[in-house]
Design a protein around this motif. Structure first.
Motif, PDB file in Angstrom:
ATOM      1  N   PHE A 152       0.850  -1.192   0.000  1.00 19.97           N
ATOM      2  CA  PHE A 152       0.000   0.000   0.000  1.00 19.97           C
ATOM      3  C   PHE A 152       0.883   1.239   0.000  1.00 19.97           C
ATOM      4  CE2 PHE A 152       0.496  -1.597   4.341  1.00 19.97           C
ATOM      5  CZ  PHE A 152       1.060  -0.518   4.989  1.00 19.97           C
ATOM      6  N   GLN A 153       0.280   2.368  -0.311  1.00 21.79           N
ATOM      7  CA  GLN A 153       0.999   3.631  -0.332  1.00 21.79           C
ATOM      8  C   GLN A 153       1.186   4.166   1.095  1.00 21.79           C
ATOM      9  OE1 GLN A 153       2.369   5.165  -3.072  1.00 21.79           O
ATOM     10  NE2 GLN A 153       1.782   3.245  -4.079  1.00 21.79           N
ATOM     11  N   SER A 154       2.344   4.730   1.352  1.00 24.43           N
ATOM     12  CA  SER A 154       2.650   5.264   2.684  1.00 24.43           C
ATOM     13  C   SER A 154       2.289   6.736   2.736  1.00 24.43           C
ATOM     14  CB  SER A 154       4.138   5.060   3.003  1.00 24.43           C
ATOM     15  OG  SER A 154       4.457   3.683   2.975  1.00 24.43           O
ATOM     16  N   ASN A 155       1.059   7.013   3.125  1.00 26.86           N
ATOM     17  CA  ASN A 155       0.568   8.387   3.167  1.00 26.86           C
ATOM     18  C   ASN A 155       0.414   8.874   4.611  1.00 26.86           C
ATOM     19  OD1 ASN A 155       0.216   8.449   0.310  1.00 26.86           O
ATOM     20  ND2 ASN A 155      -1.684   7.293   0.552  1.00 26.86           N
ATOM     21  N   ILE A 156       0.491  10.179   4.780  1.00 28.78           N
ATOM     22  CA  ILE A 156       0.242  10.774   6.097  1.00 28.78           C
ATOM     23  C   ILE A 156      -1.258  10.770   6.363  1.00 28.78           C
ATOM     24  CG2 ILE A 156       0.400  12.882   7.479  1.00 28.78           C
ATOM     25  CD1 ILE A 156       2.886  13.629   5.883  1.00 28.78           C
ATOM     26  N   ARG A 157      -1.644  10.269   7.543  1.00 29.07           N
ATOM     27  CA  ARG A 157      -3.070  10.177   7.854  1.00 29.07           C
ATOM     28  C   ARG A 157      -3.289  10.116   9.358  1.00 29.07           C
ATOM     29  NH1 ARG A 157      -4.677   5.168   4.624  1.00 29.07           N
ATOM     30  NH2 ARG A 157      -6.740   5.825   5.333  1.00 29.07           N
ATOM     31  N   GLU A 158      -4.519  10.298   9.764  1.00 26.83           N
ATOM     32  CA  GLU A 158      -4.863  10.180  11.172  1.00 26.83           C
ATOM     33  C   GLU A 158      -5.291   8.737  11.464  1.00 26.83           C
ATOM     34  OE1 GLU A 158      -7.839  13.044  12.038  1.00 26.83           O
ATOM     35  OE2 GLU A 158      -6.482  14.766  11.869  1.00 26.83           O
ATOM     36  N   VAL A 159      -5.140   8.336  12.727  1.00 30.23           N
ATOM     37  CA  VAL A 159      -5.608   7.017  13.146  1.00 30.23           C
ATOM     38  C   VAL A 159      -7.120   7.080  13.280  1.00 30.23           C
ATOM     39  CG1 VAL A 159      -5.527   5.262  14.960  1.00 30.23           C
ATOM     40  CG2 VAL A 159      -3.453   6.542  14.369  1.00 30.23           C
ATOM     41  N   SER A 160      -7.804   6.170  12.610  1.00 30.51           N
ATOM     42  CA  SER A 160      -9.274   6.176  12.646  1.00 30.51           C
ATOM     43  C   SER A 160      -9.773   5.223  13.734  1.00 30.51           C
ATOM     44  CB  SER A 160      -9.829   5.752  11.287  1.00 30.51           C
ATOM     45  OG  SER A 160      -9.419   4.428  10.974  1.00 30.51           O
ATOM     46  N   ASN A 161     -11.076   5.228  13.925  1.00 26.17           N
ATOM     47  CA  ASN A 161     -11.745   4.297  14.848  1.00 26.17           C
ATOM     48  C   ASN A 161     -11.203   4.371  16.279  1.00 26.17           C
ATOM     49  OD1 ASN A 161     -13.359   3.209  12.764  1.00 26.17           O
ATOM     50  ND2 ASN A 161     -11.700   1.822  12.166  1.00 26.17           N
ATOM     51  N   LEU A 162     -10.932   5.578  16.774  1.00 22.78           N
ATOM     52  CA  LEU A 162     -10.381   5.692  18.123  1.00 22.78           C
ATOM     53  C   LEU A 162     -11.351   5.139  19.170  1.00 22.78           C
ATOM     54  CD1 LEU A 162      -8.241   6.568  20.107  1.00 22.78           C
ATOM     55  CD2 LEU A 162      -9.195   8.886  20.053  1.00 22.78           C
ATOM     56  N   GLU A 163     -12.640   5.442  19.027  1.00 25.08           N
ATOM     57  CA  GLU A 163     -13.616   4.938  19.990  1.00 25.08           C
ATOM     58  C   GLU A 163     -13.659   3.410  19.987  1.00 25.08           C
ATOM     59  OE1 GLU A 163     -17.430   6.696  19.513  1.00 25.08           O
ATOM     60  OE2 GLU A 163     -16.732   8.750  19.859  1.00 25.08           O
ATOM     61  N   LEU A 164     -13.583   2.820  18.790  1.00 26.03           N
ATOM     62  CA  LEU A 164     -13.558   1.360  18.685  1.00 26.03           C
ATOM     63  C   LEU A 164     -12.282   0.804  19.308  1.00 26.03           C
ATOM     64  CD1 LEU A 164     -14.881  -1.227  17.584  1.00 26.03           C
ATOM     65  CD2 LEU A 164     -13.646  -0.827  15.435  1.00 26.03           C
TER      66      LEU A 164
END
Length: 483
Positions: A84-96
């Motif tokens: 996969f591509q190494s992109n800058i992003r936020e961590v999702s699903n914090l509540e989960l």
């Protein structure tokens, strides 16, 4: 301290489990083995007798020793991992992430979630003796507020302990923390700011991703698999992303269990210095190696001071024994005051008790006994899981140390749905969706093999297998109707 015959038996057992020595293969005679290992005939005989008692080899009259065919043993495929591509992003699903983390430490559920040792593998009596001795011999000042950097006695003990394993960190560079995660938190906050990016290989321990999300750091993922992670992609991320730090585990990474080679670790230390990108090394599983020797950390090859060494005894001793550390180099000496303010002081009696455990050699003895036990236990889990999922294309990692198992199912299996089903049955697992972004590990789960393969655990695994089979049958029927 382990006897030589025990260490030799551990080396052979590891080769048997890894498939380097095959079932029904004839071993060297006792005299040949003694000569090859430069040991006595009695030591060689004790080694083979131990392996025989463990059910790994057997003796055939007038023919010698042979590797035992393991009951229900079958070849197990290893998980495949996407690029996969190494992109800058936020961590999702914090509540989960938080919800599943809380469930993972629920003691009322079957222990297949949080990676922790069985209480039966904790040297409780030795710990008790060490704490009692520590309290008996402590000084008046030990009853005052403790040094935020950690008690000198424990820092000296850790430095001595690591030196015995082949790497050297000065006591003044060691900071005692309330576990490994607080150590990582202090260093992430000291080296980066909110909104900054941290490089992480995925699939990666979900607790680290949760920590980064809580600290409002973004991530740059690089692909990992059961052999390690892509160092070229790591270099590209260091060079072009602007990241100031990366969070890496080189020894028995959770959840995949790989251990990087010396050359790879040296290369990482060189890249960190070249691009001035700090490596925060989480080495919490290193002492749970299946081999006799503890693998060296990346820190061993750090010449410029860009590797921060972190760890704890939570995985090798007890998850309840909240003592960890982070170790900085002289390059970061200017952060000393800031680190002291951010660090939480650790209970002094616990620090002194751990120091006594190390100095008395009881901790070293515990590790020597733990490693072969874990190796055998993890393989028992792998074989039972393969048997339970017979007929299903389940792929399982073969960790070289620690006790995290990563299972990959066919794409039709939703790991998160399996998690909710298991939870309703009183079983705790961790779904693969938490270990990276884009749901790319949605058909995976992680299991803990730190507890004995009890009847309850076996029944829990069979429950998981039953649900997966039903899901695959239902999916197949729907696809048949659609066609």
């Amino acid at each position: 301290m382990a006897f030589q015959y025990q260490l030799l038996a551990q080396q052979i057992a590891q080769k048997i489990y890894a498939g380097e020595i095959h079932a029904e293969q004839r071993l060297s005679s006792l005299r040949q083995f003694a000569t090859q290992q430069g040991t006595s005939l009695n030591t060689a005989k004790s080694c083979y007798e131990l392996l025989e008692a463990q059910g790994l080899i057997y003796v055939k009259d007038k023919s010698g020793y042979f590797v035992q065919t393991q009951a229900n043993s079958q070849p197990i495929g290893v998980p495949e991992h996407p690029d996969f591509q190494s992109n800058i992003r936020e961590v999702s699903n914090l509540e989960l992430q938080i919800q599943i983390h809380e469930a993972a430490i629920n003691s009322q559920l079957v222990h297949l979630g949080s990676i922790q040792l069985s209480p039966n593998l904790v040297p409780a009596k030795a710990l008790s003796r060490s704490i009692q001795r520590a309290l008996k011999h402590c000084k008046p000042q030990d009853f005052l507020y403790s040094d935020r950097q950690g008690h000198q006695q424990l820092r000296d003990a850790l430095a001595m302990h690591w030196a015995e394993d082949g790497f050297h960190i000065a006591p003044e560079q060691i900071y005692i923390s309330n576990g490994c995660m607080p150590a990582l938190s202090v260093m992430i906050q000291s080296l980066t700011a909110e909104g900054d990016s941290v490089i992480v290989p995925t699939p990666n321990y979900n607790g680290q991703l949760q920590l980064l999300a809580l600290l409002k750091r973004k991530i740059i993922e690089i692909p990992a698999n059961t052999e390690g992670f892509d160092l070229e992609r790591l270099e590209q991320a260091m060079q072009f992303s602007g990241a100031k730090a990366c969070l890496l585990t080189a020894n028995f990474q959770n959840p995949l269990g790989f251990c990087l080679s010396h050359l790879e670790k040296e290369k990482i230390a060189q890249l960190a210095a070249k691009y001035q990108c700090y490596v925060i090394e989480d080495d919490i599983y290193a002492e749970c190696s299946f081999s006799v020797d503890r693998p060296l950390p990346i820190r061993y090859w750090d010449q410029q001071g860009y590797v921060i060494y972190c760890g704890s005894v939570s995985k090798s001793l007890s998850s309840a024994y909240r003592v960890g550390w982070f170790c900085i180099s002289p390059r970061l000496k200017h952060l000393h005051a800031k680190l002291l303010m951010q660090n939480v002081s650790v209970n002094t009696p616990l620090q002194l008790g751990l120091a006594d455990l190390i100095y008395s050699r009881a901790y070293r003895q515990h590790l020597n006994q733990l490693r072969p036990t874990l190796m055998q236990q993890v393989e028992q889990y792998r074989q039972f899981i393969a048997q339970a999922f017979d007929g299903v294309d389940v792929r399982i990692n073969r960790p070289q140390g620690s006790y995290a198992l990563w299972l990959q199912f066919p794409q039709q299996v939703d790991g998160l749905a399996l998690y909710y089903h298991a939870l309703a049955q009183g079983i705790n697992i961790v779904p693969g969706v938490l270990f990276g972004e884009d749901r790319r590990y949605n058909n995976c789960i992680r299991l803990n093999a730190g507890h004995e393969l009890s009847e309850d655990v076996q029944q829990a695994i069979l429950q998981l297998a039953m649900w997966v089979r039903k899901t695959l049958i239902l999916t197949s029927e729907i696809e048949s109707v659609g066609s």
